[in-house]
Design an enzyme around this catalytic site. Structure first.
Site, PDB file in Angstrom:
ATOM      1  N   VAL A 111       0.837  -1.202   0.000  1.00 16.99           N
ATOM      2  CA  VAL A 111       0.000   0.000   0.000  1.00 16.99           C
ATOM      3  C   VAL A 111       0.871   1.251   0.000  1.00 16.99           C
ATOM      4  O   VAL A 111       0.626   2.203  -0.759  1.00 16.99           O
ATOM      5  CB  VAL A 111      -0.964  -0.010   1.206  1.00 16.99           C
ATOM      6  CG1 VAL A 111      -1.643   1.348   1.371  1.00 16.99           C
ATOM      7  CG2 VAL A 111      -2.014  -1.109   1.030  1.00 16.99           C
ATOM      8  N   ALA A 114       2.397   1.827  -3.416  1.00 18.08           N
ATOM      9  CA  ALA A 114       1.417   2.326  -4.384  1.00 18.08           C
ATOM     10  C   ALA A 114       1.003   3.755  -4.087  1.00 18.08           C
ATOM     11  O   ALA A 114       0.785   4.564  -4.988  1.00 18.08           O
ATOM     12  CB  ALA A 114       0.194   1.418  -4.397  1.00 18.08           C
ATOM     13  N   GLU A 115       0.895   4.082  -2.812  1.00 17.12           N
ATOM     14  CA  GLU A 115       0.377   5.393  -2.421  1.00 17.12           C
ATOM     15  C   GLU A 115       1.421   6.507  -2.551  1.00 17.12           C
ATOM     16  O   GLU A 115       1.108   7.601  -3.014  1.00 17.12           O
ATOM     17  CB  GLU A 115      -0.128   5.337  -0.969  1.00 17.12           C
ATOM     18  CG  GLU A 115      -1.362   4.479  -0.758  1.00 17.12           C
ATOM     19  CD  GLU A 115      -2.632   5.155  -1.261  1.00 17.12           C
ATOM     20  OE1 GLU A 115      -2.565   6.320  -1.702  1.00 17.12           O
ATOM     21  OE2 GLU A 115      -3.692   4.507  -1.211  1.00 17.12           O
ATOM     22  N   SER A 116       2.650   6.241  -2.107  1.00 15.59           N
ATOM     23  CA  SER A 116       3.622   7.344  -2.018  1.00 15.59           C
ATOM     24  C   SER A 116       5.036   6.985  -2.452  1.00 15.59           C
ATOM     25  O   SER A 116       5.910   7.850  -2.427  1.00 15.59           O
ATOM     26  CB  SER A 116       3.691   7.834  -0.566  1.00 15.59           C
ATOM     27  OG  SER A 116       4.259   6.829   0.271  1.00 15.59           O
ATOM     28  N   TYR A 202      -5.853   0.729  -9.136  1.00 15.19           N
ATOM     29  CA  TYR A 202      -5.175   0.735  -7.835  1.00 15.19           C
ATOM     30  C   TYR A 202      -5.168  -0.656  -7.210  1.00 15.19           C
ATOM     31  O   TYR A 202      -4.131  -1.120  -6.715  1.00 15.19           O
ATOM     32  CB  TYR A 202      -5.876   1.728  -6.911  1.00 15.19           C
ATOM     33  CG  TYR A 202      -5.343   1.754  -5.503  1.00 15.19           C
ATOM     34  CD1 TYR A 202      -4.231   2.525  -5.166  1.00 15.19           C
ATOM     35  CD2 TYR A 202      -5.947   1.009  -4.479  1.00 15.19           C
ATOM     36  CE1 TYR A 202      -3.740   2.553  -3.868  1.00 15.19           C
ATOM     37  CE2 TYR A 202      -5.463   1.030  -3.189  1.00 15.19           C
ATOM     38  CZ  TYR A 202      -4.367   1.808  -2.885  1.00 15.19           C
ATOM     39  OH  TYR A 202      -3.884   1.829  -1.597  1.00 15.19           O
TER      40      TYR A 202
END
Length: 213
Positions: A111, A114-116, A202
């Site tokens: 996560v 993928a997010e940052s 996502y």
């Protein structure tokens, strides 16, 4: 210190040449006297304080969240060097928080990637912030006092994942869809992934990262 240790070792060799040692135990005694570590012989026990440490209760093993048709790939591909370096910087925080809350650490890593991409100052156009891209409302909901502080951000994100894993009974696709679009959107579409291209992309992206880190 290294030079001193080499000198001690040399003196030991001289002693061993001049004074006959009657057994391997004598040699080990001399080594231990000079501060060298000697493996335990069969039947020996560690000092009491070390034995207590080894006998301390261990944390319960983590149960990986799973869903039909989804499995973790055990042999992970090598990460690109910059991402691997940033991942290493936060690995201890992720491991500790994930284990505390019973969430698979690799799910948290996927996560975050993928997010940052492990950038603690990342901010999306929608206002999501930090390593796990928490929205201010989500951060407040889960008691995050400083959304930019990595440990706080990770704690809030892992708490949210734990909540979603419980709500959607471990179905990773729905958990990830809810993390991206909100649990209300998943409920609105009958506990299915909402028909949003961004959310579907996502979900597939994070599941792909579970095989590579």
């Amino acid at each position: 210190m290294a030079a001193q240790r080499r000198g001690q070792h040399a003196r030991l060799l001289v002693m061993m040449a001049l004074v006959p040692l009657t057994s391997a135990a004598n040699v080990e005694t001399h080594l231990e006297t000079l501060g060298f570590e000697v493996p335990l012989r069969q039947g020996e026990r560690l000092p009491a304080w070390q034995q207590r440490h080894l006998e301390a209760p261990q944390a319960e093993p983590i149960q990986r969240a799973s869903a039909p048709g989804i499995r973790h790939i055990r042999e992970r591909e090598a990460l690109p060097t910059p991402i691997a370096q940033r991942r290493a910087r936060y690995a201890a925080l992720v491991e500790a928080e994930a284990r505390r809350q019973g969430v698979d650490p690799e799910l948290v890593h996927a996560v975050i990637r993928a997010e940052s991409s492990y950038r603690p100052r990342a901010q999306s156009p929608a206002g999501a912030r930090g390593l796990m891209q928490l929205m201010p409302a989500t951060a407040k909901r889960f008691g995050v006092s400083d959304i930019w502080e990595p440990a706080e951000n990770i704690r809030g994100g892992v708490t949210y994942l734990r909540f979603l894993l419980d709500r959607f009974e471990g179905n990773l696709r729905l958990v990830l869809a809810a993390y991206n679009a909100g649990e209300g959107a998943v409920a609105k579409y009958g506990h299915r992934i909402p028909p949003y291209p961004e959310t579907r992309t996502y979900v597939d992206r994070v599941l792909g990262f579970l095989g590579s880190g």
